[in-house]
Design an enzyme around this catalytic site. Structure first.
Site, PDB file in Angstrom:
ATOM      1  CE  LYS A 145     -28.809 -14.042  85.787  1.00 65.53           C
ATOM      2  NZ  LYS A 145     -27.294 -13.649  85.046  1.00 65.53           N
ATOM      3  CG  ASP A 163     -27.870  -8.277  83.263  1.00 63.82           C
ATOM      4  OD1 ASP A 163     -28.309  -7.103  83.527  1.00 63.82           O
ATOM      5  OD2 ASP A 163     -27.924  -8.501  81.875  1.00 63.82           O
TER       6      ASP A 163
END
Length: 261
Positions: A145, A163
Site C-alpha cells: 500500500k 486502503d
C-alpha cells in the site's frame, strides 16, 4: 487474454462477487463506467498527504497508519524541518522525534520505523528513495500500500492503493469479494486500465470519505448508485442522504444528482 480467460483466472472467491448474470466483460464495462462517473464526481481527487519529495511522501505514508492525513500533515512540517533527509532521519534523537510524532499515536513504534527507514535508505540506496516496488517493499515499515502511494504520486508509476476505503468500496461494488489487499489489487487491476490506477485509487478513497461511508452510505445522493449492486444499503431518501455527503465538494457532488443542501 479473452474475457472468458479472465473469468477463468478469477478466484472462486472473487467470482462470488460478480453480480448475478454478469459476465466478466460486463463487469469490466461496469467498473470502467463507474470509474468515469467517479472522475466526474471527484475532479479534485489527489493524495491528501502533504509532501514535496519522495522521501517526505514515504515517511508521511508510514506515519498515516492508524491516524488521519490531517494529523500527519500537522506533524510533518516540524519533522522535515528538523530531519530533512534520510541521513538525518537515520541519526535522529529518538526522544526528540517521539515528541514530534506523539500526536500521530503509536509514536514510539513510528519513531522506530522512521529511524530504521532512514538507516535502510542510507545503507542500501545512497539516501534516496527507490522507484521500484520490489525495493520499496523491502524497506522497514513499507508494504505494498505504502509503496504504491509513493510510486503513483512521487514517481508517476501507476499503482493501486488498497486502503480500508478502497477495499470496502470495491467489495460493495462487486468488483471483488476478496479481503486480501494483494488479491484486491490484482483483481481490480484487471478491470481498470493501468494508466488510470493511481487516480482510481484517489477517486475511490475520496468517494469513501465523502459519500459511501462505512456505517451509513448516502445512497440516495450517490452519482454511481445506478451501477452499484449495493445501492440501498444506506440512506435512500434523497433529502436525508444529501445531509450525509461530506467535504468541501459537497455542493458539486449533490448537483450531479440534482440535489442541494
Amino acid at each position: 487474454m479473452t474475457s472468458a480467460g479472465n473469468a477463468t483466472r478469477r478466484s472462486s472467491t472473487a467470482a462470488a462477487a460478480v453480480k448475478p448474470g454478469e459476465t466478466q466483460l460486463g463487469l469490466v464495462r461496469r467498473a470502467r463506467r463507474m470509474h468515469r462517473a467517479l472522475a466526474s464526481a471527484h475532479v479534485d481527487a489527489h493524495c491528501e498527504l502533504d509532501f514535496s519529495t519522495p522521501l517526505e511522501l514515504l515517511v508521511a505514508t508510514v506515519l498515516s497508519a492508524q491516524t488521519t492525513d490531517v494529523t500527519v500533515n500537522r506533524v510533518t512540517p516540524a519533522l522535515f524541518a528538523r530531519y530533512p533527509d534520510a541521513a538525518s532521519l537515520a541519526g535522529a534523537d529518538r526522544v526528540e522525534m517521539e515528541e514530534i510524532l506523539r500526536p500521530t499515536g503509536f509514536y514510539r513504534a513510528k519513531t522506530n520505523s522512521v529511524i530504521s527507514l532512514g538507516q535502510a535508505l542510507v545503507a542500501d540506496h545512497g539516501g534516496e528513495v527507490p522507484a521500484k516496488l520490489e525495493a520499496l517493499v523491502k524497506l522497514p515499515g513499507v508494504g505494498r500500500k505504502t509503496a504504491n502511494v509513493v510510486l503513483g504520486n512521487a514517481f508517476g508509476v501507476p499503482g493501486i492503493t488498497v486502503d480500508t476505503h478502497f477495499g470496502r468500496l470495491t467489495r460493495r461494488w462487486a468488483w471483488t469479494a476478496s479481503e486480501d489487499p494483494v488479491q484486491v489489487e490484482k483483481e481490480v487491476g484487471e478491470l481498470i486500465e493501468r494508466k488510470d490506477w493511481t487516480m482510481l485509487s484517489h477517486r475511490v478513497i475520496f468517494h469513501g470519505r465523502r459519500v459511501c461511508h462505512a456505517k451509513k452510505p448516502a445512497c440516495g445522493a450517490c452519482s454511481i448508485a445506478k451501477d452499484c449492486p449495493s445501492a440501498g444499503i444506506g440512506e435512500t431518501d434523497p433529502a436525508k442522504a444529501a445531509k450525509l455527503v461530506k467535504g468541501p465538494e459537497a455542493d458539486h457532488l449533490l448537483a450531479l444528482v440534482g440535489l442541494e443542501r
